[in-house]
Design a protein around this motif. Structure first.
Motif, PDB file in Angstrom:
ATOM      1  N   ARG A  58       0.834  -1.210   0.000  1.00  0.00           N
ATOM      2  CA  ARG A  58       0.000   0.000   0.000  1.00  0.00           C
ATOM      3  C   ARG A  58       0.868   1.258   0.000  1.00  0.00           C
ATOM      4  O   ARG A  58       0.545   2.260  -0.630  1.00  0.00           O
ATOM      5  N   MET A  59       1.969   1.205   0.726  1.00  0.00           N
ATOM      6  CA  MET A  59       2.906   2.327   0.732  1.00  0.00           C
ATOM      7  C   MET A  59       3.439   2.614  -0.664  1.00  0.00           C
ATOM      8  O   MET A  59       3.450   3.764  -1.124  1.00  0.00           O
ATOM      9  N   MET A  60       3.876   1.564  -1.337  1.00  0.00           N
ATOM     10  CA  MET A  60       4.475   1.741  -2.656  1.00  0.00           C
ATOM     11  C   MET A  60       3.444   2.207  -3.675  1.00  0.00           C
ATOM     12  O   MET A  60       3.759   2.969  -4.594  1.00  0.00           O
ATOM     13  N   MET A  61       2.202   1.755  -3.519  1.00  0.00           N
ATOM     14  CA  MET A  61       1.139   2.217  -4.402  1.00  0.00           C
ATOM     15  C   MET A  61       0.904   3.709  -4.199  1.00  0.00           C
ATOM     16  O   MET A  61       0.788   4.478  -5.164  1.00  0.00           O
ATOM     17  N   PHE A  62       0.869   4.142  -2.939  1.00  0.00           N
ATOM     18  CA  PHE A  62       0.694   5.560  -2.634  1.00  0.00           C
ATOM     19  C   PHE A  62       1.825   6.381  -3.246  1.00  0.00           C
ATOM     20  O   PHE A  62       1.585   7.417  -3.875  1.00  0.00           O
ATOM     21  N   LEU A  63       3.050   5.921  -3.080  1.00  0.00           N
ATOM     22  CA  LEU A  63       4.206   6.655  -3.589  1.00  0.00           C
ATOM     23  C   LEU A  63       4.232   6.695  -5.118  1.00  0.00           C
ATOM     24  O   LEU A  63       4.863   7.577  -5.705  1.00  0.00           O
ATOM     25  N   SER A  64       3.542   5.765  -5.752  1.00  0.00           N
ATOM     26  CA  SER A  64       3.466   5.778  -7.212  1.00  0.00           C
ATOM     27  C   SER A  64       2.396   6.759  -7.710  1.00  0.00           C
ATOM     28  O   SER A  64       2.418   7.166  -8.869  1.00  0.00           O
ATOM     29  N   GLU A  65       1.471   7.112  -6.832  1.00  0.00           N
ATOM     30  CA  GLU A  65       0.337   7.954  -7.231  1.00  0.00           C
ATOM     31  C   GLU A  65       0.507   9.425  -6.869  1.00  0.00           C
ATOM     32  O   GLU A  65      -0.098  10.295  -7.483  1.00  0.00           O
ATOM     33  N   VAL A  66       1.329   9.708  -5.854  1.00  0.00           N
ATOM     34  CA  VAL A  66       1.447  11.068  -5.321  1.00  0.00           C
ATOM     35  C   VAL A  66       2.893  11.544  -5.411  1.00  0.00           C
ATOM     36  O   VAL A  66       3.828  10.809  -5.077  1.00  0.00           O
ATOM     37  N   ASN A  67       3.080  12.776  -5.839  1.00  0.00           N
ATOM     38  CA  ASN A  67       4.415  13.379  -5.907  1.00  0.00           C
ATOM     39  C   ASN A  67       4.835  13.875  -4.533  1.00  0.00           C
ATOM     40  O   ASN A  67       4.034  14.508  -3.829  1.00  0.00           O
TER      41      ASN A  67
END
Length: 254
Positions: A58-67
């Motif tokens: 979930r962390m990595m997904m968030f970091l892929s979506e938000v700058n």
């Protein structure tokens, strides 16, 4: 016929290219981040091994979506970990979650003021974090110092990162008012408001261990109470059982 086949092949290639591109955007979880999470994120430390794995994804997904952007310094691995953890913790029990009202997290080294300058000479205007409006719509602004302090053991029930992401969740229905439609079903609104006002009265009468800032208004109460809920759940369950039970329903932690 030849045109039809060529068209189908072209569409198929486009779909493959699109999905492949999306997959590439989500980077693998860095192995060394696990120990950093164990050292700095109490919530993660108390998850089972399988749930820790899900938290990492979930962390990595968030970091892929938000700058993530910073002002006058370079973000460290720990900075990124703490920001992503702040985002994931409140919505971890929602199977799918996307912060559609967030595109960028902007991090300042220390506290800032409403003009986005540092407020060292005007302490009354110091801000540790905020959800942007106007020209800063879809942005969150955080103090790096406050972010880190929120994950220190001595902070107990004060976590700026979680606080601001709860505000962002609250804002999904268009207004930050302490009654987030994304979390609270219509049938729970009146009971929730009753609990809020009862707890706010206790705060303002200096008869509560909930942080004083939660007594300002309903929106701040939700964010402050959520910090407490995720940082010291056992203590909240003991001292504020009704509030704890309602937040369990909101954040689907039952």
């Amino acid at each position: 016929m030849a045109f039809t086949i060529a068209f189908i092949v072209l569409v198929g290639f486009a779909i493959y290219a699109f999905t492949s591109t999306r997959k590439k955007k989500v980077k693998p979880f860095p192995a060394n981040w696990h120990n950093l999470l164990l050292q700095h994120v109490y919530y993660y430390k108390n998850l089972s091994t399988s749930e820790q794995k899900r938290f990492q994804n979930r962390m990595m997904m968030f970091l892929s979506e938000v700058n993530l952007e910073s002002v006058d310094f370079e973000l460290t691995e720990l900075d990124k970990i703490l920001i992503a953890s702040s985002a994931v913790i409140p919505v971890f029990n929602f199977l799918e979650w996307y912060y559609k009202n967030l595109s960028t997290v902007l991090v300042y080294p220390d506290q800032f003021n409403e003009d986005l300058g540092f407020a060292q000479t005007d302490k009354k205007r110091q801000i540790a974090g905020m959800v942007g409006n106007g020209q800063f719509e879809h942005q969150m602004i955080l103090s790096r110092k406050a972010l880190h302090e929120g994950f220190e053991e001595k902070s107990h029930i004060h976590n700026t990162g979680i606080h601001e992401f709860v505000h962002l969740i609250d804002k999904l229905d268009g207004i930050i008012d302490g009654v987030p439609e994304a979390l609270i079903q219509r049938s729970y609104v009146i009971p929730w408001l009753k609990i809020i006002h009862k707890e706010m009265e206790a705060i303002n009468a200096n008869q509560s261990d909930i942080r004083n800032y939660g007594g300002i208004n309903e929106a701040e109460f939700l964010a402050v109470a959520s910090e407490y809920f995720f940082e010291q759940p056992a203590l909240m369950k003991k001292k504020h059982p009704d509030l704890y039970q309602m937040l369990q329903v909101c954040f689907q932690t039952k």
